[in-house]
Write an enzyme that holds these catalytic residues in place. Structure first.
Site, mmCIF file in Angstrom:
data_model
loop_
_atom_site.group_PDB
_atom_site.id
_atom_site.type_symbol
_atom_site.label_atom_id
_atom_site.label_comp_id
_atom_site.label_asym_id
_atom_site.label_seq_id
_atom_site.Cartn_x
_atom_site.Cartn_y
_atom_site.Cartn_z
ATOM 1 N N ASN A 55 0.849 -1.196 0.000
ATOM 2 C CA ASN A 55 0.000 0.000 0.000
ATOM 3 C C ASN A 55 0.882 1.243 0.000
ATOM 4 O OD1 ASN A 55 0.612 0.704 2.863
ATOM 5 N ND2 ASN A 55 -0.425 -1.239 3.228
ATOM 6 N N ASP A 56 0.256 2.411 0.039
ATOM 7 C CA ASP A 56 0.979 3.674 -0.137
ATOM 8 C C ASP A 56 1.685 4.183 1.127
ATOM 9 O OD1 ASP A 56 0.580 4.131 -2.831
ATOM 10 O OD2 ASP A 56 -1.366 5.084 -2.512
#
Ligand code: CTP
Ligand code: CA
Length: 226
Positions: free
Chosen positions: A34-35
């Site tokens: 994920n970011d």
């Protein structure tokens, strides 16, 4: 690193911080993540150390530099993080769960690199254990700080997580707002507790957010119920 951060408010306290995103492998060369940049959690670990704590940083994927004087544990997947955190929980006074833990992992990890033999690829995902919720069930005096990454209905969702995971504080951030969330050096957070605290902080550096969170935690130690 100003005057207030130098006060040793957390002297002798054992703080465990999780940071970064977990990596969920599909095959030996591919994964889902994920970011999360890790910046918020690394700032908390660094500030906790400056405030006198013994700090363990359990980290997923990040490009941040490890803060000086911190015990560093790298993990890859949510299951690895679960094990690293649970095995240290008994010796911990304060847990701050800033990591972005993948909610799901591929049901199977291919032992060899997948070949492009088909026109479509379907991957089945299974749920990962919720580390924070497990700590909330097991805790007996440890102070638990959860994060809530939201893009809408921030207060409602954050309060839901606070209750469900038995946290002492929840730090909510609207990750879709400018100057907040993943990858930025600043954050805009609201801090909630079960007694009605709803503290909206203005935009500030992640280091300053870390100081505010840790100062609040220090002021509440000992008054939390197991
Ligand atoms: N968390 C965790 N273990 C998981 C998932 C989340 O410990 N398997 C922790 C995160 O580190 C964070 C808090 O739970 O401190 C909230 O994470 P978040 O992703 O915002 O919420 P979820 O409970 O996963 O719910 P959802 O993603 O559906 O909003
Ligand atoms: Ca989640």
């Amino acid at each position: 690193s100003g005057f207030f951060a130098e006060k040793k408010l957390l002297q002798g306290k054992k703080v465990l911080v999780t940071a970064g995103g977990t990596v969920e492998r599909i095959d030996p060369v591919r994964y889902l993540t994920n970011d999360s940049s890790g910046k918020m959690g690394y700032a908390i670990a660094a500030q906790a150390k400056r405030m006198g704590a013994d700090v363990v940083l359990v980290s997923g994927k990040t490009t941040e530099r490890v803060p000086d004087g911190v015990e560093f544990v790298t993990v890859e997947s949510a299951l690895d993080m679960y094990e690293a955190v649970l095995s240290r929980f008994e010796q911990t006074d304060i847990v701050i769960k800033a990591a972005a833990v993948a909610d799901y992992r591929p049901a199977e990890q291919a032992p060899q690199k997948l070949k492009k033999n088909n026109d479509e690829l379907t991957i089945t995902f299974v749920k990962n254990p919720d580390i924070l919720q497990t700590l909330g069930q097991k805790k007996h005096g440890q102070f638990l700080v959860g994060f809530a990454a939201e893009t809408e209905r921030v207060e409602e969702y954050a309060m839901g997580k606070l209750r469900k995971k038995n946290c002492d504080l929840v730090v909510a951030n609207d990750v879709s707002a400018d100057g907040a969330g993943f990858g930025t050096d600043t954050n805009i957070v609201r801090i909630y507790d079960a007694q009605g605290l709803a503290l909206q902080l203005p935009i500030m550096s992640k280091t300053d957010v870390a100081t505010r969170i840790l100062t609040l935690v220090a002021s509440r130690l000992g008054s939390n119920k197991g």
